[in-house]
Design an enzyme around this catalytic site. Sequence first.
Site, mmCIF file in Angstrom:
data_model
loop_
_atom_site.group_PDB
_atom_site.id
_atom_site.type_symbol
_atom_site.label_atom_id
_atom_site.label_comp_id
_atom_site.label_asym_id
_atom_site.label_seq_id
_atom_site.Cartn_x
_atom_site.Cartn_y
_atom_site.Cartn_z
ATOM 1 C CD GLU A 1 93.539 -6.379 137.567
ATOM 2 O OE1 GLU A 1 92.357 -6.738 137.649
ATOM 3 O OE2 GLU A 1 94.429 -6.819 138.324
ATOM 4 N NE ARG B 1 91.519 -2.530 138.769
ATOM 5 C CZ ARG B 1 92.032 -3.132 139.854
ATOM 6 N NH1 ARG B 1 92.839 -2.477 140.664
ATOM 7 N NH2 ARG B 1 91.737 -4.397 140.122
ATOM 8 C CE LYS C 1 89.391 -8.376 140.818
ATOM 9 N NZ LYS C 1 88.917 -7.548 139.713
HETATM 10 O O1 LIG Z 1 90.085 -13.253 136.282
HETATM 11 C C1 LIG Z 1 90.278 -12.223 136.953
HETATM 12 O O2 LIG Z 1 90.429 -12.239 138.189
HETATM 13 C C2 LIG Z 1 90.308 -10.929 136.239
HETATM 14 C C3 LIG Z 1 90.468 -10.908 134.863
HETATM 15 C C4 LIG Z 1 90.490 -9.656 134.076
HETATM 16 O O3 LIG Z 1 89.229 -9.539 133.449
HETATM 17 P P1 LIG Z 1 89.020 -9.291 131.861
HETATM 18 O O4 LIG Z 1 89.700 -10.379 131.120
HETATM 19 O O5 LIG Z 1 87.543 -9.258 131.719
HETATM 20 O O6 LIG Z 1 89.663 -7.950 131.607
HETATM 21 C C5 LIG Z 1 90.748 -8.440 134.957
HETATM 22 O O7 LIG Z 1 90.558 -7.262 134.227
HETATM 23 C C6 LIG Z 1 89.866 -8.470 136.191
HETATM 24 O O8 LIG Z 1 90.113 -7.343 136.991
HETATM 25 C C7 LIG Z 1 90.169 -9.700 137.029
HETATM 26 C C1 LIG Z 2 87.980 -5.285 135.687
HETATM 27 C C2 LIG Z 2 88.010 -5.391 137.017
HETATM 28 O O1 LIG Z 2 87.161 -6.111 137.800
HETATM 29 P P1 LIG Z 2 86.156 -7.323 137.525
HETATM 30 O O2 LIG Z 2 86.675 -8.484 138.300
HETATM 31 O O3 LIG Z 2 84.829 -6.844 138.041
HETATM 32 O O4 LIG Z 2 86.129 -7.597 136.030
HETATM 33 C C3 LIG Z 2 89.048 -4.670 137.805
HETATM 34 O O5 LIG Z 2 89.157 -4.942 139.019
HETATM 35 O O6 LIG Z 2 89.775 -3.825 137.257
#
Ligand SMILES: O=C(O)C1=C[C@@H](OP(=O)(O)O)[C@@H](O)[C@H](O)C1
Ligand SMILES: C=C(OP(=O)(O)O)C(=O)O
Length: 446
Positions: free
Chosen positions: A334, A406, A38
Amino acid sequence: MTVPSVPADPRTPSQSPLWPAPTAGGAVDATVTVPGSKSVTNRGLVLAALAAEPGWLRRPLRSRDTLLMADALRALGVRIEEGVGPDGTGEAWRVIPAPLRGDASVDVGNAGTVMRFLPPVAALADGPVRFDGDPRSHERPLHGVIDALRALGTRIDDGKRGALPMTVHGAGALEGGRVEIDASSSSQFVSALLLSAPRFNQGVEVRHVGAKLPSMPHIRMTVDMLRVVGAQVDEPETGGEPNVWRVSPSALLGRDLVVEPDLSNAQPFLAAALVTGGRVTVPDWPSRTTQPGDALREIFTEMGGSCELTEQGLTFTGTGRIHGIDVDLSEVGELTPGIAAVAALADSPSTLRGVAHLRLHETDRLAALTKEINGLGGDVTETEDGLHIRPRPLHGGVFHTYDDHRMATAGAIIGLAVEGVEIENVATTAKTLPDFPRMWTEMLEG
Ligand SMILES: O=C(O)C1=C[C@@H](OP(=O)(O)O)[C@@H](O)[C@H](O)C1
Ligand SMILES: C=C(OP(=O)(O)O)C(=O)O
């Protein structure tokens, strides 16, 4: 075994009947091909949309978060053609940049990457861009992006809330320059500003002034991917000032980018090997990556398994014994729900630390994990910045998921070892892994 049908269009918020999580009849032995990341897919889309020439994204993730990102970029005038790649094999999206159009509406769903990465892109459009999403998106922090864009000269109407819904009044260009932000609630604030910065007239200098900064690997991913498309980035880890990132203005290249498998979505499958004393191979596990899921090799090994990275991919083997762990997960937040699920089945207590910011994720993950594991007879307490998990014999019951992909996969992990666990709305996994129920069933069938 019941495999619920997931909605044909993963953009739609999902609802599905209670899903009886299958228990494992014995040790799993499977190869599981995990769809694209993702985080890489959504960064790839943004960078390709901002480039000076068309590019390709191969093996992109098709899920709610990435389709919402693609739709939003289309609303801004970018062409994204979904089809097969240049060599005729596998899914690939062709991204054809265009002048960014205003008078557009963006549905962010509950995607942190969409709600944070796109406002700086919208600031470059030639008119207003309205942002809204699921009710939870109104509660997730966005102030870092809003305040920074305002400081850099963008007009934003957000009803003075510092959150969605809001309208970003794109002015066709953004001066850019120096900005200070507190990104302690989400690393995505930093990534958001860096991703669009090559298109700001002066680029950007982002200085993080908060006490802590979570999810550093995701910021590394942003920096790495910017460099791949030709941007010049100075950052703390290659000799720059601590907590300061600089991106110079430049045209970006259109690349042919292959998206790595989503290693965080590999987590439940690796956990299945650990929990059942079995073996799972995930093909195409990268030998070098910025994805936080790579930390699972170490974390799950400490919890009782072993792994081997070969040409076939990553093979993770469980022993049938699971140990508790004391671990700081601030860099890899995550992964917390899946680790908590395994920890609830371990032979000794666990302490998961450094993840206070998870209270502002898809749901309050610390509260949700505590309530749901305890609802099955567990003994979990919330700490100021994480969870303390004392394993207890668990029983069946409904595992609520709070629209959090999750949480659903965490419940499925527990269900492997505990009879009678029913997952509420397993279709919420469509946020990043629409095919989860089928993949899970197939893994168990070997
Ligand atoms: O930049 C990204 O793709 C992500 C950063 C993280 O966010 P946070 O820093 O808000 O936890 C992670 O938890 C999220 O699932 C994806
Ligand atoms: C925190 C998450 O997603 P988001 O990109 O919406 O922050 C996740 O995928 O665990």
